[in-house]
Enzyme design. Sequence first.
Site, PDB file in Angstrom:
ATOM      1  N   GLY A   8      46.894  22.571  53.791  1.00 47.72           N
ATOM      2  CA  GLY A   8      46.678  23.790  53.030  1.00 47.72           C
ATOM      3  C   GLY A   8      46.578  23.521  51.550  1.00 47.72           C
ATOM      4  O   GLY A   8      47.367  22.734  50.989  1.00 47.72           O
ATOM      5  N   VAL A  76      43.508  23.096  60.745  1.00 51.04           N
ATOM      6  CA  VAL A  76      44.640  22.470  61.418  1.00 51.04           C
ATOM      7  C   VAL A  76      44.900  23.207  62.726  1.00 51.04           C
ATOM      8  O   VAL A  76      44.977  24.432  62.762  1.00 51.04           O
ATOM      9  CB  VAL A  76      45.893  22.503  60.533  1.00 51.04           C
ATOM     10  CG1 VAL A  76      47.093  21.939  61.283  1.00 51.04           C
ATOM     11  CG2 VAL A  76      45.654  21.726  59.240  1.00 51.04           C
ATOM     12  N   GLU A 164      48.442  47.372  44.278  1.00 51.27           N
ATOM     13  CA  GLU A 164      47.401  46.788  43.429  1.00 51.27           C
ATOM     14  C   GLU A 164      46.007  47.167  43.928  1.00 51.27           C
ATOM     15  O   GLU A 164      45.096  47.404  43.117  1.00 51.27           O
ATOM     16  CB  GLU A 164      47.564  45.266  43.362  1.00 51.27           C
ATOM     17  CG  GLU A 164      48.816  44.840  42.604  1.00 51.27           C
ATOM     18  CD  GLU A 164      48.722  43.446  42.027  1.00 51.27           C
ATOM     19  OE1 GLU A 164      49.023  43.280  40.835  1.00 51.27           O
ATOM     20  OE2 GLU A 164      48.337  42.514  42.770  1.00 51.27           O
TER      21      GLU A 164
END
Length: 391
Positions: A8, A76, A164
Site C-alpha cells: 500500500g 495484494v 466535508e
Amino acid sequence: MASVLILGAGYAGLRTAKLLAKHSPQLTVTVVNKNAYHYESTQLHEVAVGTREPADITFSLRQALPKNVDLIIDEVVKVDREKQQVELAHHEPLSYDYLVNSLGFESETFGIPGAEENGLPLIDIPTALAAREHLEKTLAHFNESHDPNDLRIIVCGAGFTSIEYLGDLVYHLPALINQYHLPADQIKIDCIEAMPKVLPMFSQDLADYAVHYLESHGVTFHTSTPITAINPGVVESKESSFKANTIIWTTGVKGSHVIADSGYDQKRNRVVVQNNLSVKDHPNEFVIGDVSAVPDPDTGRMYPTTGQIAIAQADVAARNIRALVAGRSLTDFKFHSLGTVCSLGPTNGVAEIFMMGHWKLKGHVVGPIKKLVNDRSVLELSDIKTMLESN
C-alpha cells in the site's frame, strides 16, 4: 541485503518507503500498490462533488518514490506470514525479511441490507468519480423526468467525510443549479445519522457551528436515526423513509479485506498491534495506517485512523525496522495530535489546533488552514514541486 516489502502506498506506506530508502542503504525496499498514483483520500469528497479534478489530488508514485525503491503495480491477494510471502493478483509471490502492511480502507456497510448495492461510497478515485457522475446526471435528468427525487440528495452518516462532502456540495450547488437550469427551491438535502451528535471529534460549539452553517444552506439533519435498509431511491429507518435518487454512503470505513483473508486476528479488518507497531509473535511485521488498531496508552481506546496518525506511524515503523537491522531496541508509538480541521467547502470550516496552545477556530479563517494541512501532507509524502503542482 535484507528486504522490506511495503503493501500500500497511502499516507503510511509511502512515507515509510521514503524514510527507509533515505536512511537505510543496507535494505532493499519494494512497494506494492494497486494504482500507479497516490491519492489524497482526505480530498475525495471534492472530486465527488466536482470542485476538484482527480489530477488535483493525485501524483505519480514513481516520481515521488526514491529511485532505489522498487514499485510493483498490482493487487495484494494474501499474506502468507509463515512463509513470509505475499501473493499478488498478476505477479509471482514476493518474499520479505520485513513487512510493512499498510493496505488501505474499504467502505463499511455494517451489514445493512442494500447499502452496498444502492449507496455511493467515497473510498477512492473511481468511486468519487462515480458519485460525481451520478449526481450530475440525476440533477440534469430532472428537466426530462420532473421527478422531485432527482433533486433530492441523502448523505448517510454525519462524520468527518459526510460533513466535508456536504460543505462542498452546498458551496457547489449554485453552479450546478445554473448549469442544469434547476429550481433551487425544490432541491432537498438530508443527512441521516444513527448517533445523537454530529462531528463527535469536535467540541460542541464547533460541531454546532458546522451544523448551523449547513442548515442555513439547506441541509436537514436527522440524528438518532439508525438506517435499517437502503432500497433503490429510499433510505429506510425504523420509523421513517427518506426518498432521493442520489444516496451518498459515508457512514464509516473498515480495513482492507486482505487482513481477514490472511488470517490475522482482527476486528473490522484492523489488527491490534503492539506498542512498537509490530504484530504479536511476528516482530518483523508492522501493521500501520487504516489496517492497524493502536491503543492510546492514556485512555486505552484506539486512535482514529487519520492521515496525520498514519504519517506518524510510518516514522516509528521505519525507525523500528532500522533498529531491528542494527540490533537496537525498538521505539514505542506515541501520538501527539496537532489538531483537526474540517472544511465546509473551500472557504469555511471548523478546526481545533494544538500548537502553541489550544485554538478553536471557525469560519473563513479555516479555509487557508485546510490548504496548509493538505500542502503539508503532500510535502511529507513527495516533494515541493509536487506540492506546488497540486495547487
